[in-house]
Design a protein around this motif. Sequence first.
Motif, PDB file in Angstrom:
ATOM      1  N   LEU A   1       0.901  -1.274  -0.024  1.00 22.83           N
ATOM      2  CA  LEU A   1       0.037   0.007   0.131  1.00 22.83           C
ATOM      3  C   LEU A   1       0.848   1.348   0.048  1.00 22.83           C
ATOM      4  O   LEU A   1       0.695   2.290  -0.533  1.00 22.83           O
ATOM      5  CB  LEU A   1      -0.885   0.092   1.384  1.00 22.83           C
ATOM      6  CG  LEU A   1      -2.007  -1.145   1.299  1.00 22.83           C
ATOM      7  CD1 LEU A   1      -3.035  -1.155   2.548  1.00 22.83           C
ATOM      8  CD2 LEU A   1      -2.743  -1.416   0.002  1.00 22.83           C
ATOM      9  N   GLU A   2       2.113   0.943   0.836  1.00 30.36           N
ATOM     10  CA  GLU A   2       2.953   2.252   0.697  1.00 30.36           C
ATOM     11  C   GLU A   2       3.427   2.565  -0.761  1.00 30.36           C
ATOM     12  O   GLU A   2       3.362   3.765  -1.073  1.00 30.36           O
ATOM     13  CB  GLU A   2       4.025   2.223   1.676  1.00 30.36           C
ATOM     14  CG  GLU A   2       4.893   3.289   1.615  1.00 30.36           C
ATOM     15  CD  GLU A   2       6.036   3.224   2.850  1.00 30.36           C
ATOM     16  OE1 GLU A   2       7.044   4.065   2.808  1.00 30.36           O
ATOM     17  OE2 GLU A   2       5.896   2.425   3.671  1.00 30.36           O
TER      18      GLU A   2
ATOM     19  N   GLU B   1      -2.342   2.526   8.749  1.00 31.87           N
ATOM     20  CA  GLU B   1      -2.512   4.015   9.106  1.00 31.87           C
ATOM     21  C   GLU B   1      -1.849   4.907   8.301  1.00 31.87           C
ATOM     22  O   GLU B   1      -2.860   5.892   7.785  1.00 31.87           O
ATOM     23  CB  GLU B   1      -2.387   4.298  10.563  1.00 31.87           C
ATOM     24  CG  GLU B   1      -3.117   3.383  11.548  1.00 31.87           C
ATOM     25  CD  GLU B   1      -2.240   2.072  11.912  1.00 31.87           C
ATOM     26  OE1 GLU B   1      -0.947   1.847  11.462  1.00 31.87           O
ATOM     27  OE2 GLU B   1      -2.985   0.889  12.335  1.00 31.87           O
ATOM     28  N   ASP B   2      -0.724   4.875   8.005  1.00 34.81           N
ATOM     29  CA  ASP B   2      -0.011   5.785   7.249  1.00 34.81           C
ATOM     30  C   ASP B   2      -0.314   5.741   5.633  1.00 34.81           C
ATOM     31  O   ASP B   2      -0.193   6.720   5.010  1.00 34.81           O
ATOM     32  CB  ASP B   2       1.571   5.774   7.554  1.00 34.81           C
ATOM     33  CG  ASP B   2       2.029   5.989   8.843  1.00 34.81           C
ATOM     34  OD1 ASP B   2       1.226   6.868   9.420  1.00 34.81           O
ATOM     35  OD2 ASP B   2       2.728   5.776   9.270  1.00 34.81           O
ATOM     36  N   PHE B   3      -0.626   4.776   5.364  1.00 33.59           N
ATOM     37  CA  PHE B   3      -0.763   4.353   3.910  1.00 33.59           C
ATOM     38  C   PHE B   3      -2.247   3.558   3.752  1.00 33.59           C
ATOM     39  O   PHE B   3      -2.095   2.443   3.190  1.00 33.59           O
ATOM     40  CB  PHE B   3       0.271   3.643   3.174  1.00 33.59           C
ATOM     41  CG  PHE B   3       1.436   4.803   3.145  1.00 33.59           C
ATOM     42  CD1 PHE B   3       1.612   5.682   2.347  1.00 33.59           C
ATOM     43  CD2 PHE B   3       2.574   4.384   3.959  1.00 33.59           C
ATOM     44  CE1 PHE B   3       2.878   6.595   2.357  1.00 33.59           C
ATOM     45  CE2 PHE B   3       3.511   5.282   4.278  1.00 33.59           C
ATOM     46  CZ  PHE B   3       3.819   6.421   3.466  1.00 33.59           C
ATOM     47  N   PRO B   4      -3.249   4.035   4.065  1.00 36.08           N
ATOM     48  CA  PRO B   4      -4.458   3.275   3.975  1.00 36.08           C
ATOM     49  C   PRO B   4      -4.841   2.836   2.621  1.00 36.08           C
ATOM     50  O   PRO B   4      -4.659   3.563   1.688  1.00 36.08           O
ATOM     51  CB  PRO B   4      -5.485   4.140   4.728  1.00 36.08           C
ATOM     52  CG  PRO B   4      -5.048   5.486   4.403  1.00 36.08           C
ATOM     53  CD  PRO B   4      -3.629   5.418   4.449  1.00 36.08           C
ATOM     54  N   PRO B   5      -5.519   1.784   2.497  1.00 31.60           N
ATOM     55  CA  PRO B   5      -5.976   1.196   1.190  1.00 31.60           C
ATOM     56  C   PRO B   5      -7.277   2.135   0.867  1.00 31.60           C
ATOM     57  O   PRO B   5      -8.071   2.717   1.607  1.00 31.60           O
ATOM     58  CB  PRO B   5      -6.799  -0.025   1.642  1.00 31.60           C
ATOM     59  CG  PRO B   5      -6.963  -0.279   3.336  1.00 31.60           C
ATOM     60  CD  PRO B   5      -5.910   1.004   3.657  1.00 31.60           C
ATOM     61  N   HIS B   6      -7.419   2.552  -0.372  1.00 29.68           N
ATOM     62  CA  HIS B   6      -8.444   3.242  -0.988  1.00 29.68           C
ATOM     63  C   HIS B   6      -9.687   1.927  -1.300  1.00 29.68           C
ATOM     64  O   HIS B   6     -10.646   2.610  -0.943  1.00 29.68           O
ATOM     65  CB  HIS B   6      -8.075   3.557  -2.600  1.00 29.68           C
ATOM     66  CG  HIS B   6      -6.710   4.482  -2.455  1.00 29.68           C
ATOM     67  ND1 HIS B   6      -5.766   4.212  -2.893  1.00 29.68           N
ATOM     68  CD2 HIS B   6      -6.910   5.718  -2.107  1.00 29.68           C
ATOM     69  CE1 HIS B   6      -4.993   5.244  -2.639  1.00 29.68           C
ATOM     70  NE2 HIS B   6      -5.500   6.254  -2.204  1.00 29.68           N
TER      71      HIS B   6
ATOM     72  N   GLY C   1      -5.575  -8.135   6.479  1.00 29.74           N
ATOM     73  CA  GLY C   1      -4.831  -6.971   7.147  1.00 29.74           C
ATOM     74  C   GLY C   1      -4.589  -6.962   8.533  1.00 29.74           C
ATOM     75  O   GLY C   1      -4.991  -8.050   9.075  1.00 29.74           O
ATOM     76  N   GLY C   2      -4.321  -6.147   9.104  1.00 30.85           N
ATOM     77  CA  GLY C   2      -4.106  -5.824  10.533  1.00 30.85           C
ATOM     78  C   GLY C   2      -3.509  -4.532  10.520  1.00 30.85           C
ATOM     79  O   GLY C   2      -3.699  -3.473   9.903  1.00 30.85           O
ATOM     80  N   PRO C   3      -2.979  -4.179  11.635  1.00 33.55           N
ATOM     81  CA  PRO C   3      -2.108  -3.022  11.946  1.00 33.55           C
ATOM     82  C   PRO C   3      -0.970  -2.596  11.338  1.00 33.55           C
ATOM     83  O   PRO C   3      -0.468  -3.331  10.503  1.00 33.55           O
ATOM     84  CB  PRO C   3      -1.488  -3.149  13.431  1.00 33.55           C
ATOM     85  CG  PRO C   3      -1.422  -4.689  13.466  1.00 33.55           C
ATOM     86  CD  PRO C   3      -2.508  -5.179  12.687  1.00 33.55           C
ATOM     87  N   GLY C   4      -1.032  -1.278  10.896  1.00 30.92           N
ATOM     88  CA  GLY C   4       0.198  -0.791  10.135  1.00 30.92           C
ATOM     89  C   GLY C   4      -0.234  -0.431   8.720  1.00 30.92           C
ATOM     90  O   GLY C   4       0.790   0.130   7.819  1.00 30.92           O
TER      91      GLY C   4
END
Length: 157
Positions: free
Chosen positions: A114-115, A135-140, A130-133
């Motif tokens: 995603l990043e 937040e900075d590059f969330p899925p569209h 998914g899971g945590p991680g």
Amino acid sequence: PLFGDRWEEAGAVFYEAYGRLHIESLAPLPGAADLLAALAGRGYCLAVVSNKRGPFLKEESETLGWTKYFHRLVGAGDAAVDKPAPDPLYMALDGSGHTPSPTVWMVGDADVDLEMAHRAGCTAVLIGEGGPGFEDFPPHLRVSSCADLAEAVRALE
């Protein structure tokens, strides 16, 4: 830190074993073969950007009979810089007639996928729980399975 000064030796041992065993434990996601056939049959340009080393990725694709679906297969170490840098995605698109944009979907199951999509200006699609991680590059877009991804594509057509 786990292997200290012997990290290169540990890596060599791992990749030697992986090279012997990865094909016998190869198990595609349920519905993946149908999804690839349907997308390719509709004329979508498909490519792979993987965390697996290029030779392993290519061997697995050949074993599954999927190479025919892909414009390009890009594995770890194939581009100048690996994920999450956008370089592998640029390499995957090279020669396809497509440039990074929101119309290009990067489908992945990890935060680095995603990043990379965000950094390249593409649509980030998370497949799986998914899971945590993220937040900075969330899925569209988030889908839980290959069947759900196929349905999302059909809904856009």
